[in-house]
Design a protein around this motif. Structure first.
Motif, PDB file in Angstrom:
ATOM      1  N   UNK A 137       0.830  -1.202   0.000  1.00 34.33           N
ATOM      2  CA  UNK A 137       0.000   0.000   0.000  1.00 34.33           C
ATOM      3  C   UNK A 137       0.864   1.252   0.000  1.00 34.33           C
ATOM      4  N   UNK A 138       1.908   1.254   0.809  1.00 31.15           N
ATOM      5  CA  UNK A 138       2.788   2.420   0.905  1.00 31.15           C
ATOM      6  C   UNK A 138       3.464   2.718  -0.421  1.00 31.15           C
ATOM      7  N   UNK A 139       3.893   1.679  -1.123  1.00 26.64           N
ATOM      8  CA  UNK A 139       4.662   1.861  -2.360  1.00 26.64           C
ATOM      9  C   UNK A 139       3.828   1.744  -3.627  1.00 26.64           C
ATOM     10  N   UNK A 140       2.517   1.584  -3.480  1.00 25.39           N
ATOM     11  CA  UNK A 140       1.638   1.418  -4.646  1.00 25.39           C
ATOM     12  C   UNK A 140       2.071   0.236  -5.503  1.00 25.39           C
ATOM     13  N   UNK A 141       2.323  -0.878  -4.870  1.00 25.97           N
ATOM     14  CA  UNK A 141       2.723  -2.108  -5.549  1.00 25.97           C
ATOM     15  C   UNK A 141       1.839  -3.251  -5.073  1.00 25.97           C
ATOM     16  N   UNK A 142       1.935  -4.385  -5.748  1.00 27.14           N
ATOM     17  CA  UNK A 142       1.236  -5.573  -5.295  1.00 27.14           C
ATOM     18  C   UNK A 142       2.097  -6.307  -4.275  1.00 27.14           C
ATOM     19  N   UNK A 143       1.492  -7.138  -3.411  1.00 25.16           N
ATOM     20  CA  UNK A 143       2.293  -7.924  -2.470  1.00 25.16           C
ATOM     21  C   UNK A 143       3.340  -8.795  -3.180  1.00 25.16           C
ATOM     22  N   UNK A 144       2.996  -9.306  -4.327  1.00 23.08           N
ATOM     23  CA  UNK A 144       3.948 -10.131  -5.074  1.00 23.08           C
ATOM     24  C   UNK A 144       5.158  -9.311  -5.518  1.00 23.08           C
ATOM     25  N   UNK A 145       4.900  -8.077  -5.930  1.00 25.28           N
ATOM     26  CA  UNK A 145       6.003  -7.199  -6.316  1.00 25.28           C
ATOM     27  C   UNK A 145       6.895  -6.874  -5.123  1.00 25.28           C
ATOM     28  N   UNK A 146       6.270  -6.658  -3.953  1.00 28.00           N
ATOM     29  CA  UNK A 146       7.052  -6.349  -2.753  1.00 28.00           C
ATOM     30  C   UNK A 146       7.969  -7.520  -2.416  1.00 28.00           C
ATOM     31  N   UNK A 147       7.452  -8.737  -2.450  1.00 26.86           N
ATOM     32  CA  UNK A 147       8.278  -9.911  -2.159  1.00 26.86           C
ATOM     33  C   UNK A 147       9.456 -10.002  -3.120  1.00 26.86           C
ATOM     34  N   UNK A 148       9.211  -9.739  -4.401  1.00 27.70           N
ATOM     35  CA  UNK A 148      10.281  -9.795  -5.396  1.00 27.70           C
ATOM     36  C   UNK A 148      11.300  -8.682  -5.159  1.00 27.70           C
ATOM     37  N   UNK A 149      10.826  -7.495  -4.781  1.00 29.41           N
ATOM     38  CA  UNK A 149      11.728  -6.373  -4.531  1.00 29.41           C
ATOM     39  C   UNK A 149      12.612  -6.631  -3.314  1.00 29.41           C
ATOM     40  N   UNK A 150      12.023  -7.217  -2.264  1.00 33.05           N
ATOM     41  CA  UNK A 150      12.802  -7.524  -1.067  1.00 33.05           C
ATOM     42  C   UNK A 150      13.889  -8.542  -1.413  1.00 33.05           C
ATOM     43  N   UNK A 151      13.535  -9.551  -2.178  1.00 36.46           N
ATOM     44  CA  UNK A 151      14.524 -10.559  -2.576  1.00 36.46           C
ATOM     45  C   UNK A 151      15.646  -9.926  -3.391  1.00 36.46           C
ATOM     46  N   UNK A 152      15.297  -8.988  -4.280  1.00 40.36           N
ATOM     47  CA  UNK A 152      16.305  -8.318  -5.098  1.00 40.36           C
ATOM     48  C   UNK A 152      17.216  -7.451  -4.240  1.00 40.36           C
ATOM     49  N   UNK A 153      16.626  -6.766  -3.256  1.00 35.78           N
ATOM     50  CA  UNK A 153      17.420  -5.907  -2.380  1.00 35.78           C
ATOM     51  C   UNK A 153      18.402  -6.730  -1.555  1.00 35.78           C
ATOM     52  N   UNK A 154      17.941  -7.854  -1.037  1.00 37.44           N
ATOM     53  CA  UNK A 154      18.818  -8.717  -0.249  1.00 37.44           C
ATOM     54  C   UNK A 154      19.966  -9.229  -1.104  1.00 37.44           C
ATOM     55  N   UNK A 155      19.675  -9.587  -2.348  1.00 43.43           N
ATOM     56  CA  UNK A 155      20.727 -10.065  -3.246  1.00 43.43           C
ATOM     57  C   UNK A 155      21.759  -8.971  -3.507  1.00 43.43           C
ATOM     58  N   UNK A 156      21.284  -7.727  -3.657  1.00 36.77           N
ATOM     59  CA  UNK A 156      22.199  -6.609  -3.920  1.00 36.77           C
ATOM     60  C   UNK A 156      23.093  -6.315  -2.725  1.00 36.77           C
ATOM     61  N   UNK A 157      22.469  -6.188  -1.544  1.00 34.46           N
ATOM     62  CA  UNK A 157      23.263  -5.803  -0.380  1.00 34.46           C
ATOM     63  C   UNK A 157      24.165  -6.934   0.085  1.00 34.46           C
ATOM     64  N   UNK A 158      23.804  -8.175  -0.202  1.00 30.49           N
ATOM     65  CA  UNK A 158      24.639  -9.301   0.209  1.00 30.49           C
ATOM     66  C   UNK A 158      25.904  -9.429  -0.632  1.00 30.49           C
ATOM     67  N   UNK A 159      26.014  -8.632  -1.685  1.00 31.63           N
ATOM     68  CA  UNK A 159      27.245  -8.642  -2.480  1.00 31.63           C
ATOM     69  C   UNK A 159      28.352  -7.854  -1.796  1.00 31.63           C
ATOM     70  N   UNK A 160      27.999  -7.176  -0.674  1.00 29.35           N
ATOM     71  CA  UNK A 160      29.002  -6.367   0.020  1.00 29.35           C
ATOM     72  C   UNK A 160      30.136  -7.248   0.534  1.00 29.35           C
ATOM     73  N   UNK A 161      31.309  -6.665   0.621  1.00 30.26           N
ATOM     74  CA  UNK A 161      32.476  -7.381   1.107  1.00 30.26           C
ATOM     75  C   UNK A 161      32.293  -7.762   2.569  1.00 30.26           C
ATOM     76  N   UNK A 162      32.713  -8.975   2.922  1.00 33.62           N
ATOM     77  CA  UNK A 162      32.606  -9.395   4.311  1.00 33.62           C
ATOM     78  C   UNK A 162      33.573  -8.596   5.179  1.00 33.62           C
ATOM     79  N   UNK A 163      33.262  -8.537   6.466  1.00 33.74           N
ATOM     80  CA  UNK A 163      34.077  -7.732   7.370  1.00 33.74           C
ATOM     81  C   UNK A 163      34.134  -8.388   8.734  1.00 33.74           C
ATOM     82  N   UNK A 164      34.874  -7.795   9.654  1.00 33.22           N
ATOM     83  CA  UNK A 164      34.933  -8.261  11.038  1.00 33.22           C
ATOM     84  C   UNK A 164      34.052  -7.359  11.889  1.00 33.22           C
ATOM     85  N   UNK A 165      33.434  -7.937  12.907  1.00 34.16           N
ATOM     86  CA  UNK A 165      32.427  -7.217  13.687  1.00 34.16           C
ATOM     87  C   UNK A 165      32.762  -7.285  15.178  1.00 34.16           C
TER      88      UNK A 165
END
Length: 263
Positions: A114-142
């Motif tokens: 509702x917030x993004x004017x998308x369907x729930x299916x689109x939101x699920x796909x967008x979240x999966x895409x975002x996770x794939x993008x951010x997970x490409x970050x270089x690993x680090x020590x914490x």
């Protein structure tokens, strides 16, 4: 309850969301101000605001998508923010919004749709895409600064499960300084109230006096920091937390490469 009172109760968390999107308190607050100005000037938006959190974030999303705020025009308040904005092209903005709405802000998929004017299916796909993008970050020590052993263990498991290493754990400011003296981390996860009454905020300031790295604060009392009266943590997770929320915060922090815990 007046409209102003309703909005005021949600504003600290909307500002947190805006800050996570832009990588900067200054730019995030500028987008929130622009949204509030739009609401004041539009009676239909005022009527929508009575519906609670979802319409408030929906109005903010329209302002963000219009790309008319200072971050979009290239007016940044620091070299760090300029660098963060330059990296925004690496991930689709709507996908980042979907990820943050369903993790950091704890909206349901349907509410995010509702917030993004998308369907729930689109939101699920967008979240999966975002996770794939951010997970490409270089690993680090914490470095984990947390005085509750079970939570510290949970964070250790989460961090290692993401492919990072734990450089050390600390329950006090003194222990945190000692851990950094042994190994400089690439990321810090810090509680605010520590075992001996010391402050995680002070511990982080000590650490950043030695080296620069992104910091994520984890606290049961976020409202004490989200006041607007002083620089605030860019990355702030509320206890009790969902692991997905911490994962999203880690990914965002590494994506933006923040070198300051506040501002």
């Amino acid at each position: 309850m007046s409209l102003g009172s309703q909005i005021a109760g949600h504003l600290p968390f909307l500002r947190r969301y805006a800050r996570a999107l832009t990588g900067s308190q200054a730019s995030g607050d500028a987008y929130v101000r622009e949204m509030l100005e739009a609401v004041l000037a539009d009676d239909s938006l005022k009527a929508e605001m009575a519906g609670g959190r979802v319409p408030l974030y929906r109005a903010f999303s329209k302002v963000w998508s219009s790309a008319s705020g200072p971050a979009a025009t290239g007016e940044t308040d620091s070299e760090h923010e300029a660098g963060a904005q330059a990296r925004l092209g690496a991930i689709t903005p709507p996908a980042r919004q979907a990820l943050l709405l369903t993790t950091l802000e704890d909206f349901s998929v349907e509410e995010a749709a509702t917030i993004l004017d998308r369907s729930p299916e689109e939101i699920n796909a967008m979240v999966a895409a975002a996770i794939a993008d951010v997970d490409r970050e270089q690993t680090t020590s914490v470095l984990i600064i947390e005085d509750e052993p079970l939570i510290a263990m949970q964070l250790e498991d989460l961090v290692t499960g993401l492919g990072h290493t734990v450089s050390g754990t600390a329950a006090t400011r003194t222990q945190a300084n000692a851990a950094v003296a042994e190994a400089t981390p690439g990321l810090v996860l810090a509680d605010i109230q520590l075992a001996d009454g010391s402050s995680g905020l002070d511990a982080v300031e000590d650490i950043l006096g030695i080296a620069s790295m992104p910091v994520i604060f984890i606290t049961a009392y976020p409202e004490r920091l989200l006041t607007g009266d002083r620089p605030e943590p860019t990355y702030l997770v509320t206890k009790p937390f969902q692991e997905a929320t911490v994962r999203a915060a880690i990914s965002q922090a590494l994506f933006f490469g923040s070198t300051r815990p506040l501002g």
